[in-house]
Design a protein around this motif. Structure first.
Motif, PDB file in Angstrom:
ATOM      1  N   LEU A 191       0.832  -1.216   0.000  1.00  0.00           N
ATOM      2  CA  LEU A 191       0.000   0.000   0.000  1.00  0.00           C
ATOM      3  C   LEU A 191       0.859   1.255   0.000  1.00  0.00           C
ATOM      4  O   LEU A 191       0.558   2.239  -0.685  1.00  0.00           O
ATOM      5  CB  LEU A 191      -0.939   0.004   1.207  1.00  0.00           C
ATOM      6  N   PHE A 192       1.932   1.230   0.766  1.00  0.00           N
ATOM      7  CA  PHE A 192       2.841   2.372   0.796  1.00  0.00           C
ATOM      8  C   PHE A 192       3.490   2.592  -0.568  1.00  0.00           C
ATOM      9  O   PHE A 192       3.611   3.727  -1.027  1.00  0.00           O
ATOM     10  CB  PHE A 192       3.917   2.158   1.871  1.00  0.00           C
ATOM     11  N   ALA A 193       3.893   1.498  -1.221  1.00  0.00           N
ATOM     12  CA  ALA A 193       4.519   1.617  -2.544  1.00  0.00           C
ATOM     13  C   ALA A 193       3.521   2.164  -3.563  1.00  0.00           C
ATOM     14  O   ALA A 193       3.869   3.032  -4.374  1.00  0.00           O
ATOM     15  CB  ALA A 193       5.044   0.259  -2.998  1.00  0.00           C
ATOM     16  N   ALA A 217       0.911   4.077  -2.947  1.00  0.00           N
ATOM     17  CA  ALA A 217       0.692   5.483  -2.618  1.00  0.00           C
ATOM     18  C   ALA A 217       1.878   6.344  -3.065  1.00  0.00           C
ATOM     19  O   ALA A 217       1.692   7.445  -3.584  1.00  0.00           O
ATOM     20  CB  ALA A 217       0.464   5.640  -1.108  1.00  0.00           C
ATOM     21  N   ALA A 218       3.090   5.850  -2.880  1.00  0.00           N
ATOM     22  CA  ALA A 218       4.275   6.615  -3.292  1.00  0.00           C
ATOM     23  C   ALA A 218       4.329   6.772  -4.806  1.00  0.00           C
ATOM     24  O   ALA A 218       4.642   7.858  -5.314  1.00  0.00           O
ATOM     25  CB  ALA A 218       5.544   5.933  -2.785  1.00  0.00           C
ATOM     26  N   VAL A 219       4.000   5.706  -5.545  1.00  0.00           N
ATOM     27  CA  VAL A 219       3.986   5.795  -7.008  1.00  0.00           C
ATOM     28  C   VAL A 219       2.898   6.759  -7.470  1.00  0.00           C
ATOM     29  O   VAL A 219       3.118   7.581  -8.361  1.00  0.00           O
ATOM     30  CB  VAL A 219       3.793   4.391  -7.636  1.00  0.00           C
ATOM     31  N   GLY A 220       1.718   6.688  -6.860  1.00  0.00           N
ATOM     32  CA  GLY A 220       0.632   7.601  -7.207  1.00  0.00           C
ATOM     33  C   GLY A 220       0.994   9.050  -6.935  1.00  0.00           C
ATOM     34  O   GLY A 220       0.731   9.940  -7.750  1.00  0.00           O
ATOM     35  N   PHE A 221       1.625   9.300  -5.794  1.00  0.00           N
ATOM     36  CA  PHE A 221       2.044  10.656  -5.456  1.00  0.00           C
ATOM     37  C   PHE A 221       3.118  11.157  -6.425  1.00  0.00           C
ATOM     38  O   PHE A 221       3.086  12.304  -6.867  1.00  0.00           O
ATOM     39  CB  PHE A 221       2.569  10.681  -4.014  1.00  0.00           C
ATOM     40  N   GLY A 222       4.049  10.281  -6.784  1.00  0.00           N
ATOM     41  CA  GLY A 222       5.098  10.658  -7.738  1.00  0.00           C
ATOM     42  C   GLY A 222       4.533  10.962  -9.114  1.00  0.00           C
ATOM     43  O   GLY A 222       4.948  11.932  -9.763  1.00  0.00           O
ATOM     44  N   LEU A 223       3.570  10.139  -9.562  1.00  0.00           N
ATOM     45  CA  LEU A 223       2.930  10.410 -10.857  1.00  0.00           C
ATOM     46  C   LEU A 223       2.163  11.737 -10.838  1.00  0.00           C
ATOM     47  O   LEU A 223       2.184  12.484 -11.812  1.00  0.00           O
ATOM     48  CB  LEU A 223       1.992   9.266 -11.226  1.00  0.00           C
ATOM     49  N   ARG A 224       1.510  12.007  -9.738  1.00  0.00           N
ATOM     50  CA  ARG A 224       0.766  13.281  -9.626  1.00  0.00           C
ATOM     51  C   ARG A 224       1.720  14.472  -9.691  1.00  0.00           C
ATOM     52  O   ARG A 224       1.437  15.467 -10.377  1.00  0.00           O
ATOM     53  CB  ARG A 224      -0.027  13.300  -8.322  1.00  0.00           C
ATOM     54  N   LEU A 225       2.833  14.403  -8.995  1.00  0.00           N
ATOM     55  CA  LEU A 225       3.809  15.494  -9.048  1.00  0.00           C
ATOM     56  C   LEU A 225       4.393  15.640 -10.454  1.00  0.00           C
ATOM     57  O   LEU A 225       4.579  16.760 -10.943  1.00  0.00           O
ATOM     58  CB  LEU A 225       4.937  15.251  -8.043  1.00  0.00           C
ATOM     59  N   TRP A 226       4.682  14.517 -11.120  1.00  0.00           N
ATOM     60  CA  TRP A 226       5.205  14.559 -12.484  1.00  0.00           C
ATOM     61  C   TRP A 226       4.192  15.201 -13.424  1.00  0.00           C
ATOM     62  O   TRP A 226       4.556  16.025 -14.262  1.00  0.00           O
ATOM     63  CB  TRP A 226       5.546  13.140 -12.944  1.00  0.00           C
ATOM     64  N   TRP A 227       2.917  14.830 -13.275  1.00  0.00           N
ATOM     65  CA  TRP A 227       1.872  15.379 -14.141  1.00  0.00           C
ATOM     66  C   TRP A 227       1.731  16.893 -13.929  1.00  0.00           C
ATOM     67  O   TRP A 227       1.632  17.655 -14.892  1.00  0.00           O
ATOM     68  CB  TRP A 227       0.553  14.679 -13.855  1.00  0.00           C
TER      69      TRP A 227
END
Length: 125
Positions: free
Chosen positions: A67-69, A71-81
């Motif tokens: 779940l942490f991984a 969430a971290a990938v989702g947060f990273g994709l959001r920042l990249w977008w």
């Protein structure tokens, strides 16, 4: 045998309204170990419990890590977008430009232009 060397479970029960509480003491573990048969029986009873607890611990740790991984990938994709979107908007605002090294500023208004034309005509005549 010392009282601190053993774990004791006490059960107090009342039977009816008559009489005081009955104390019943059950010894689970003893420091002297008791007989080897009882000791091995205790280990055999505790082993499945410990194995189940370890497996559950690994399961929940793995689930939390997954779940942490995610969430971290989702947060990273959001920042990249957002960064990509901001970069595109900054590129759209910038227009091509030319740097002029030497420039002479000429201030001219309509009234002044008309006045200069009149003066030019009067000087020529």
């Amino acid at each position: 045998m010392d009282e601190n060397d053993r774990i004791i479970i006490k059960r107090i029960s009342r039977q009816g309204n008559a009489g005081g509480p009955e104390d019943e003491t059950v010894h689970i573990f003893r420091a002297d170990g008791g007989s080897p048969g009882k000791r091995w029986l205790t280990y055999l009873l505790l082993a499945p419990f410990l194995i189940i607890m370890v497996v559950l611990g690994i399961f929940f740790f793995t689930a939390f890590l997954a779940l942490f991984a995610v969430a971290a990938v989702g947060f990273g994709l959001r920042l990249w977008w957002l960064r990509r979107k901001l970069q595109k908007s900054m590129d759209a605002v910038e227009a091509p430009y030319v740097v002029i090294e030497d420039a002479e500023i000429i201030e001219e208004s309509i009234d002044r232009a008309n006045q200069n034309k009149r003066n030019d005509r009067h000087e020529q005549s």
